[in-house]
Design an enzyme around this catalytic site. Sequence first.
Site, mmCIF file in Angstrom:
data_model
loop_
_atom_site.group_PDB
_atom_site.id
_atom_site.type_symbol
_atom_site.label_atom_id
_atom_site.label_comp_id
_atom_site.label_asym_id
_atom_site.label_seq_id
_atom_site.Cartn_x
_atom_site.Cartn_y
_atom_site.Cartn_z
ATOM 1 N NE ARG A 179 0.167 -3.306 -13.733
ATOM 2 C CZ ARG A 179 -0.001 -4.584 -13.407
ATOM 3 N NH1 ARG A 179 0.332 -5.025 -12.210
ATOM 4 N NH2 ARG A 179 -0.479 -5.448 -14.278
ATOM 5 C CG ASP A 180 2.622 -7.233 -13.827
ATOM 6 O OD1 ASP A 180 2.842 -7.259 -12.611
ATOM 7 O OD2 ASP A 180 2.124 -8.191 -14.441
ATOM 8 C CG HIS A 191 3.705 -13.111 -14.267
ATOM 9 N ND1 HIS A 191 4.415 -12.168 -13.571
ATOM 10 C CD2 HIS A 191 2.490 -12.551 -14.511
ATOM 11 C CE1 HIS A 191 3.656 -11.088 -13.380
ATOM 12 N NE2 HIS A 191 2.480 -11.299 -13.943
ATOM 13 C CB CYS A 242 7.690 -14.173 -9.561
ATOM 14 S SG CYS A 242 6.402 -14.890 -8.548
ATOM 15 C CG ASN A 284 5.319 -9.304 -16.129
ATOM 16 O OD1 ASN A 284 5.835 -8.905 -15.097
ATOM 17 N ND2 ASN A 284 4.034 -9.404 -16.295
HETATM 18 P P1 HMG Z 1 -6.760 -1.485 2.381
HETATM 19 O O1 HMG Z 1 -5.544 -1.497 3.235
HETATM 20 O O2 HMG Z 1 -7.665 -2.640 2.457
HETATM 21 O O3 HMG Z 1 -7.675 -0.307 2.819
HETATM 22 O O4 HMG Z 1 -6.252 -1.271 0.886
HETATM 23 P P2 HMG Z 1 -7.993 1.165 2.505
HETATM 24 O O5 HMG Z 1 -8.867 1.229 1.308
HETATM 25 O O6 HMG Z 1 -8.547 1.633 3.791
HETATM 26 O O7 HMG Z 1 -6.634 1.944 2.214
HETATM 27 C C1 HMG Z 1 -5.469 1.897 3.043
HETATM 28 C C2 HMG Z 1 -4.580 3.080 2.689
HETATM 29 O O8 HMG Z 1 -4.315 3.115 1.294
HETATM 30 C C3 HMG Z 1 -5.231 4.433 3.029
HETATM 31 O O9 HMG Z 1 -4.177 5.319 3.343
HETATM 32 C C4 HMG Z 1 -5.841 4.836 1.716
HETATM 33 O O10 HMG Z 1 -6.009 6.228 1.585
HETATM 34 C C5 HMG Z 1 -4.819 4.352 0.731
HETATM 35 P P3 HMG Z 1 -3.777 5.673 4.847
HETATM 36 O O11 HMG Z 1 -5.045 6.200 5.477
HETATM 37 O O12 HMG Z 1 -3.330 4.362 5.477
HETATM 38 O O13 HMG Z 1 -2.670 6.659 4.729
HETATM 39 N N1 HMG Z 1 -5.401 4.048 -0.570
HETATM 40 C C6 HMG Z 1 -4.944 4.526 -1.731
HETATM 41 N N2 HMG Z 1 -3.919 5.355 -2.022
HETATM 42 C C7 HMG Z 1 -3.722 5.639 -3.330
HETATM 43 N N3 HMG Z 1 -4.484 5.134 -4.318
HETATM 44 C C8 HMG Z 1 -5.503 4.302 -4.046
HETATM 45 C C9 HMG Z 1 -5.764 3.984 -2.699
HETATM 46 N N4 HMG Z 1 -6.692 3.195 -2.110
HETATM 47 C C10 HMG Z 1 -6.447 3.256 -0.809
HETATM 48 N N5 HMG Z 1 -6.234 3.807 -5.023
HETATM 49 C C11 HMG Z 1 -6.074 -1.555 -1.453
HETATM 50 C C12 HMG Z 1 -6.906 -1.806 -0.213
HETATM 51 C C13 HMG Z 1 -6.755 -2.268 -2.577
HETATM 52 C C14 HMG Z 1 -6.040 -0.069 -1.732
HETATM 53 C C15 HMG Z 1 -4.635 -2.073 -1.217
HETATM 54 O O14 HMG Z 1 -4.674 -3.383 -0.771
HETATM 55 C C16 HMG Z 1 -3.832 -1.989 -2.494
HETATM 56 O O15 HMG Z 1 -3.407 -0.915 -2.897
HETATM 57 N N6 HMG Z 1 -3.618 -3.143 -3.162
HETATM 58 C C17 HMG Z 1 -3.013 -3.152 -4.503
HETATM 59 C C18 HMG Z 1 -1.930 -4.089 -4.550
HETATM 60 C C19 HMG Z 1 -1.323 -4.062 -5.918
HETATM 61 O O16 HMG Z 1 -1.160 -3.023 -6.541
HETATM 62 N N7 HMG Z 1 -0.930 -5.257 -6.378
HETATM 63 C C20 HMG Z 1 -0.261 -5.407 -7.642
HETATM 64 C C21 HMG Z 1 -1.101 -5.187 -8.833
HETATM 65 S S1 HMG Z 1 -2.083 -6.580 -9.255
HETATM 66 C C22 HMG Z 1 -1.041 -7.586 -10.192
HETATM 67 O O17 HMG Z 1 0.125 -7.317 -10.316
HETATM 68 C C23 HMG Z 1 -1.622 -8.767 -10.919
HETATM 69 C C24 HMG Z 1 -1.778 -8.533 -12.417
HETATM 70 O O18 HMG Z 1 -0.540 -8.180 -13.005
HETATM 71 C C25 HMG Z 1 -2.325 -9.777 -13.108
HETATM 72 C C26 HMG Z 1 -1.558 -11.059 -12.761
HETATM 73 O O19 HMG Z 1 -0.328 -11.116 -12.939
HETATM 74 O O20 HMG Z 1 -2.211 -11.999 -12.333
HETATM 75 C C27 HMG Z 1 -2.754 -7.388 -12.692
HETATM 76 MG MG MG Z 2 0.987 -9.639 -13.643
#
Ligand code: HMG
Ligand code: MG
Length: 291
Positions: free
Chosen positions: A13-14, A207, A238, A247
Site C-alpha cells: 500500500r504505502d 519514512h 517520497c 518507507n
Molecule cells: P474529494 O475529492 O474531497 O471528494 O475526495 P469526494 O468525496 O467528493 O470524491 C471525489 C471522487 O472520488 C468521486 O468520484 C468519488 O466517488 C470518489 P467522481 O465523482 O469524481 O468520479 N471517491 C472514492 N472512490 C473510491 N474509493 C473511495 C472514494 N471516496 C471518494 N473511498 C478523498 C476525498 C478522501 C476521497 C480523496 O481526497 C482521497 O482519495 N484521498 C486519499 C489520498 C491518499 O490515498 N493518500 C495516501 C494515503 S495516506 C498516507 O500515505 C500516509 C500514511 O502512510 C501515514 C504517513 O506516512 O504519514 C498513512
Molecule cells: Mg506512510
Amino acid sequence: MGKYIKIIEVGPRDGLQNEPIETTASWKVELIDHLSTTGMKHIEVGSFVSPKRVPQMAGSAKVFKGIKRKHGTSYAALVPNLKGLHLALEAGASEVAVFISATEGFSRSNLNCTIAESLEKVTEIIAIADHAKCPVRGYISCITHCPFDGQVNPLHVSSLCERLLDTGCYEISLGDTIGKASANDISALLDAVCTKIPVENLAGHFHDTNNNALANVAASLAYGIRSFDASIAGLGGCPFAPGAPGNLDTGKLVGFLEREGFETGINEQLLAKAEAFANKTIRQESLQTPE
Ligand code: HMG
Ligand code: MG
C-alpha cells in the site's frame, strides 16, 4: 519489557502508491503471497481511495480477491471515508486503517478536508466497522514535520492520539510522513504522547527519506513501543524528495531488531526472496533468488 516486535508490512500500500512504475493486480497478488510465506502477521494490502488521486491503488479489490490468505495473518485496507470502508468490507479486509494529519496543510492536501472534518469521518467509519466486527487502526501523519506547515507541536499530536483512541482505534501509528524527524524529535514527541497513551497502543511509521528511520525505531523502543510499520525493499520514495529512499525497509528493520535481541517471527531468507521479487520489477534488478 517484551522482546516480540509486531511488524506491519505496508509495502503493497504505502510503498506501491508512491512508485512511478505501474504494477498489475496479479503482480501485487504474487508479492503479497511471497510476504505471507515469511511469517509476517500483518500486511496492508491496498487502499480504497479516490482512483483519480491514487491510481496505483485502483485495483485493490482484485488484489484482495487474488491473495492466498494465511491463517492468523491480518490483511488490511486503508480507507478515507464510508465509501472506502464499504469497499474494504466487500473485498474481505480483515481490518481497516483510517488516517488523519496532525497539520491542516497536509490534511487539505491528502484528504481534501480539515482535521476536524477528518475526525468526523473517522467516527462514522468506526461506528460501521464496529458493527461489522472489523478492527480499526489509526494513522496520524506529519507527527513532527509537515511539508506545508513546518514543525509540529507534540502536545497537539498527543491530543489527536487521545481522540483516535477514544473514538475506537485499537492502535495509533505515528507517521513521520516525510522522513524529517530525528531521534530527538521522536523522543520529544513520545515524552508528550506516552503521558496520555499506553505504549501498547502506539506504533512507529517512519519514512526513511533521510536515513533516520532506524534511529527513530531505536528511540521508540526505549519508550517501550513494540509495533512498527515497514515496507518490503523500502518501496515508496517520497514525492517531496525525488530519488530518496521511501518507507523503512522491512529487511533492514528485521535485521536490526534481530541483532538487538528482539524477535519478529519473520524468516529473513524468505523475506529476502520477497525483496528480490519486488526489486526485479520495481528497480529492474536481476532476480537473484537467495538460497
Ligand atoms: P474529494 O475529492 O474531497 O471528494 O475526495 P469526494 O468525496 O467528493 O470524491 C471525489 C471522487 O472520488 C468521486 O468520484 C468519488 O466517488 C470518489 P467522481 O465523482 O469524481 O468520479 N471517491 C472514492 N472512490 C473510491 N474509493 C473511495 C472514494 N471516496 C471518494 N473511498 C478523498 C476525498 C478522501 C476521497 C480523496 O481526497 C482521497 O482519495 N484521498 C486519499 C489520498 C491518499 O490515498 N493518500 C495516501 C494515503 S495516506 C498516507 O500515505 C500516509 C500514511 O502512510 C501515514 C504517513 O506516512 O504519514 C498513512
Ligand atoms: Mg506512510
